[in-house]
Every structure is written in C-alpha cells, then in structure tokens.
Design an enzyme around this catalytic site. Sequence first.
Site, PDB file in Angstrom:
ATOM      1  CG  ASP A  41     -13.719  -1.936   0.701  1.00 46.18           C
ATOM      2  OD1 ASP A  41     -13.889  -2.842  -0.137  1.00 46.18           O
ATOM      3  OD2 ASP A  41     -12.888  -1.027   0.552  1.00 46.18           O
ATOM      4  CB  CYS A  51     -14.512  -2.841  -7.084  1.00 45.17           C
ATOM      5  SG  CYS A  51     -13.837  -2.555  -5.436  1.00 45.17           S
ATOM      6  CG  ASP A  57     -10.493  -1.374  -6.278  1.00 45.01           C
ATOM      7  OD1 ASP A  57     -11.379  -0.530  -6.092  1.00 45.01           O
ATOM      8  OD2 ASP A  57      -9.888  -1.941  -5.351  1.00 45.01           O
ATOM      9  CG  ASN A 104      -9.074   1.604  -4.208  1.00 44.88           C
ATOM     10  OD1 ASN A 104     -10.087   1.402  -3.547  1.00 44.88           O
ATOM     11  ND2 ASN A 104      -8.421   0.635  -4.808  1.00 44.88           N
ATOM     12  CG  ASP A 122      -8.420  -7.710  -3.937  1.00 43.42           C
ATOM     13  OD1 ASP A 122      -7.942  -6.558  -3.816  1.00 43.42           O
ATOM     14  OD2 ASP A 122      -9.635  -7.916  -4.116  1.00 43.42           O
TER      15      ASP A 122
HETATM   16  C1  DGJ Z   1     -10.676  -1.544  -2.371  1.00 47.46           C
HETATM   17  C2  DGJ Z   1     -11.608  -2.685  -2.635  1.00 47.46           C
HETATM   18  O1  DGJ Z   1     -12.916  -2.338  -2.340  1.00 47.46           O
HETATM   19  C3  DGJ Z   1     -11.160  -3.883  -1.832  1.00 47.46           C
HETATM   20  O2  DGJ Z   1     -12.059  -4.952  -2.007  1.00 47.46           O
HETATM   21  C4  DGJ Z   1      -9.774  -4.273  -2.258  1.00 47.46           C
HETATM   22  O3  DGJ Z   1      -9.795  -4.701  -3.581  1.00 47.46           O
HETATM   23  C5  DGJ Z   1      -8.832  -3.092  -2.087  1.00 47.46           C
HETATM   24  N1  DGJ Z   1      -9.343  -1.905  -2.730  1.00 47.46           N
HETATM   25  C6  DGJ Z   1      -7.475  -3.407  -2.637  1.00 47.46           C
HETATM   26  O4  DGJ Z   1      -6.647  -2.328  -2.628  1.00 47.46           O
END
Ligand code: DGJ
Length: 741
Positions: A549, A527, A479, A481, A367
């Site tokens: 998460d 994700c 991902d 975020n 990851d």
């Molecule tokens: C958010 C993801 O949902 C997690 O599983 C992980 O990959 C983190 N980001 C890593 O920064």
Amino acid sequence: MSITFYEKERLFKLDTPNSSYVIGIVDKEGFVGHAYYGKKINGIAGIKDQLRVHEAPFTPEVNNRDRLSFYDCFPMEYSFHGVGDFRESSIRVKAPNGAVGVKLTYVSHEITRGKEKLQGLPATFGNEEEVDSLKIYCQDSVLGMMVCLKYSVFADVDAITRSVEIVNQSVETLYLEKAFSGCLDMDNREYEAITLHGTWARERHMERKPVGHGKFSVSSNRGETGHQEQPFMALVTKGTDDTKGEAYGFHFIYSGNFLVQAEVNQFNSVRMVVGIHPEDFCFRLKSGESFQTPEMVLVYSAEGLGQMTRSFHDLYRKHLIRSPYLHKKRPILINNWEATYFDFNTEKIIDIAKEAAKLGVEMLVLDDGWFGNRFDDNRSLGDWQVNTEKMKGGMSYLVNEVNKLGLKFGLWFEPEMISPESELYKKHPDWAIGIPGRENGLARNQFVLDVSRKEVRDEILRMVFEVLHSANIEYVKWDMNRPLSDLYSASLNADCQGELYHRYVLGMYEMQERLLAEFPNLLLENCSGGGARFDPGMLYYSPQIWCSDDTDAIERLMIQEGTAMLYPLCAMGAHVSVCPNHTVGRSTPFSTRGNVALTGTFGYELDITKLSDEEKTMVTRQVQIYHKFNDLIREGDYYRVASYYENRIYDCYLVSSKDKKQALLFYTQVMNEPNVHSKILKLRGLDPDKDYALYAVDSEKEETVINTGKVYSGDVLMNAGISMERLWGDFKSKLLYFEEH
Ligand code: DGJ
C-alpha cells in the site's frame, strides 16, 4: 534424465544445469540420508562418505549400544521425531496410544518424467522435457505409515522442489502434528542468513545476519503469509554478494502459516526445515487417508545472489505462473483507491475514466466501496451486491460507459471477509471464524469467513460470479485485509480443529481456482492489505500481486528490491500515486514515480482529473515508455547494479533481454551529495563482445527516447563502467537504454 539412481551405491543424484543434489540410503537399516547439495558434480565416487556411516561408533548396525549418537548426527533427508535425533524433526505423528515417535526407512522409489499435480495446492509444473520427478517411499512400520518424499528437478533452471505425502496405512486413526515439506542437513560453513521482513507499507526489506548455534527462523502464525516475514531464507557463504559466493535459497509455495528455520547444532552442521508451522496444526488421518504437504523450492547458486534471483525468476515465470497474461503486456490501469477512497459515485468514476482514456490508460479498476452499504470500512463485507445509491444505473451501466471510452474495467472484492454489520452476518453469524463463548477479535472492523466450509465458499462465489457475469469485467483485485485469529470452525469436530488453518488456505485456493475456471480470461491480481500475500502460492493463481500500500517511490525502491530478490518484475503490482504521498508525506518528482512503477505491472492510483497539464503530458510519455519497454522488463533478466539498502544514497538495477541485445538501466539518486564526482556504474548482464548504442529515456522530454550518439562496448560497460552524472536535487532518476549497435 536429470535423476539417476546408482543401484550398487544406493544413491540418487539429482542434476540441474549447474547444481547436484545427492541422496543416499544407508545399506542395512535403510535410513535415507543427505549426501550433497551444491555445485554440479559429475562423478559419485566417494560421495557416500558424506553420510558418515563409516565413522565408528555411529553406525547402529556395528554399534547398537549408541544408536542415539547416530540419529543425532546423521544427515537426514527427512528428520525423525522423538527417537533420538534431538535436532528439529520434520514430522510428528500421534499414535492411538499417545506416543509421538516417528522413524522412517527406505522401502522403494520411482523415477518418472514430468511432474504430477499436487491436489488442491499450488505447485510448480513442467512437461516431460522440462522436469523429472523422484518419489522415495519410506515407512514407519510401527505406526503403519508410509511417507513419500517427492522431488522434482528442472532441466532448464537450477531449482529442485520438494514435498511430502503421508499415508496412514494402518487400521487406526493417526494424528499428524507436524509435517514439513523438506529438511536439508549440510555442513555449517559459517553461513549468513538473508531474509525479507517488514510490516504494513514496508514489506520485504532485506536483512542479513550470521547464523549462530541454535535456531533462527522466520514464520507466520497469522493464517496468511503476512507483511512481517516472507516464507524464504537464503543461506550464503561469507562475502557472498550479487556476483560471487554460494547461495542456497529456500522458498515455500504456500499462503498460510509457515516456518523456515536454520539450526546449527553441536557438531556444527546446519539443518534447514521448511513447511507449515506446526503451532496449532494437527491433522486427523483415518485409516487409508493421506496428507499432502505444500511444495518448497531449493535454488543453488555458485555465482552469488544475482544468479539465485534469476533462477527464482525463471522458475516462477516458466513453471509456476499459469495465467494467460504471463507473457502479455498488462493493461495500464488506473485504480480509484487513493483518488477517492470510499467517496465516489458513478459520475466521479466516469470522470476519472474519461481523463485516463485521453492520456492512454487502458483499464479502470474500481476499488473498495461499490457494494452493500459500504460508505466506509465498518460494514458490508459479504454483501456483494452493487450499491445503486453510489452507482446509479448499476454495474453494467458503469462498465459500458467505461468500455465506450476504450477502457477495460476491473473490480475489487474481498471474498474471504464478513463485516459484523452486514446482511450476510445477520443470516449466518456462524460463518465467521470465532470461538463460541469468547468475544471475537475484530481487525479493520471485520471478521474472517470460514472458507474451509464448502457452503460458505459456494455462497460467496455465487454472489461474486453474479456481479462478474452482470457486466464486462476483465480484471479482479482479490483483497484480504486481516489475519486469522480466534480459530474455531463450527463445521469441524473437536479433534479436527487443528486442521482449520490449512483447510482455510485450501478453501481459498479452491475459490480462486473456481473463479479462474468460470472466467478463464480474467486478469487476477492478489492483494492483502498491500503485500501480505506476496507469496509463490498466490502466483499460481494470479500473475501479479499488489506489492504494497506504500506507493511512495523511495520506499518502493526498498520494497521492490526485496521483492525482486525472488519474484519476477512482471509479478509486482506498482502504481504512480500523488504527492505528498499518502503514507509517508514525501514529495518526489512525477518522472521518478513513473520510473519506479515502470519496473512492475504499471498503472496509476490517483485522481487523474486533478493532475496539472504538465503531469498529464508526462502520463502520456510514461505510457509510451511502458509500451516500448515492457516486453524487455517483463521477460528479461534482472541484475542489481547498486543497492540503496547498502549505500543509502542511490539505487540501480538493469534488465537485459535473454539474447543480450537490449538492456534498460534504472537509476535513482535518492540523495544528492555536495561536491562529488560522477558515479561509475559497472553494469552487468551484457554481452562483452557486443557494442551498444546508448539512448536516454526521459518522461520529462518531448522525445522520450533519444539516441545519444554514443556507443559502448559491453566489455567496457561491465568492467570499466559508465559514468552517471550527479543529478540536481533529491529523488531524481534516470533511465538508460542500451541497444546492440
Ligand atoms: C487494501 C489494499 O491494499 C488497497 O489497495 C485497497 O484495495 C484497500 N485494501 C481497500 O480497502
């Protein structure tokens, strides 16, 4: 052919196996109206009355002095803007003189077998036996604009999809300020709305409420779908539950800003609209240019929510997910995120891989934290080069070592992001989305890359491809975020800034398309900070999406119940993690964590080297159970038996094979209750005429699948039910397997 045009009546009838959808053209003026959507009808005699064109004084051709009364109550197939329909419009276009009215009338239509691709957008697909398509061309002769209403009708699922293409046929430039994918006007039958709402670590919880007069909507203005609301609404008649009642499900195949809205008006009809959120949306259309909206899905069920769910599952499995992995058992993975966060090196990862391999895990996923200077989440996004301080020997060394242990290898990326502290940002500060002269808003200490720009996409993919080509990497976790904010693109003209949100989504889709073209055998998992991108758009690219998460088994019951209302179980990323759980601090039995994760793609997200011997043994048993039952879980029909949302005590669902020869029942007793009798669970989805042998499936026992010697008739299981004993303690679960006897 599931689409019929009745020439004399000027009606289109769209038929799925159990539903019909009828569109009518008003004779003289050519308005396109909605006549019916519901249970399948064979005849059409009288259906045109539903358009109410005969009701004086509402027909303009006989009573033009009150034209607005007509516009404001006519059931529109795609509602006008600014000319007298005061309900929600579907389209708004700014003409060169600043006027924004739009009025559409029928020009022609086309019915074809099969379905065209939507250029640059994810969409359902099907061959000529599986789907038929209808295009209704409408025009606004004042604007010189053609609007094509597109419909596709599936022969094997009770689903219809809609989208719209808008073409500027004038010599002027037009500005499209709103362009929904569809609109549906129906009589209000005191519907209740079901939506899926949430937040980080608590995604897609179900909510149900009456739809009153006025407007009720779910939406996103975050540039992505978001944790907060799913681009979905179901309208259900009162009393609808899993097995009975009428349900209309609306879902949007898109991964950006959206609006799904129900509006009940003065005449007690309801208008649903689904599409890109009009806020901050404005698309310039020069002469000859066109705009294609994303696609929306409509599902009708006369047999309650359960049937609606199964139609969505079938539609997405058969006609949306393209991945070669769709019908394959996914490798059981171990992800190091909750095991190490940023604190790892090659040695640690190999230790995890060694232990995982011994216990039957099939893939190691590395990851966040393997690149640039990424020792924490404050830096290095955009610098997609291996950090050789952490990863001695580089990526190929690690991957080879992992492969030697018999494990596949997967890797995490966050391709759409840039950290202010990164080499990439030093070189290209203008690649971050942000408004010149205004302090750019950080989230998780990062900015969003402007992937609407080709040069940005090219450079990021160049780096990603280089890493992926450097070793045998068979899986990618993509991902994302943070949401988008401070919208401005250095590459767009002032009058095109309203295109950025949508161009961003198109850019991201293009990147995923190119990734899959470069690595056709790649298993991709999307994700977004957990489940903020769990939407049908992403399913077109990745056969599985990280659900949340929150890996706590009990919270997952709620998240997975809401998610499974729309998405097939094979799409739900689900892992076993350690206790106390990192998000809620709860401790649940290892077997329950396993049973809950088995519902989805299955894997582990913990430091496997630190498990007790007993837990390690349970891993090997859960692996066995996964291999025995994943085909059934992945391909079967999902039936909810009891909802933990509703009873707050226990959760129960069943997956049965399409031929009804096998079924697996998942039961979790969240709370033990004193002095209660066994629960009687009335099962669903079995064949009443078959007998079933009952097996207990248990990762706490040496023999994981035990024939109980008991035989039940399907009829008995579904009508009288099966007795579920009270389990000792909280958070306890059971798996029961039924096999044709
Ligand atoms: C958010 C993801 O949902 C997690 O599983 C992980 O990959 C983190 N980001 C890593 O920064």
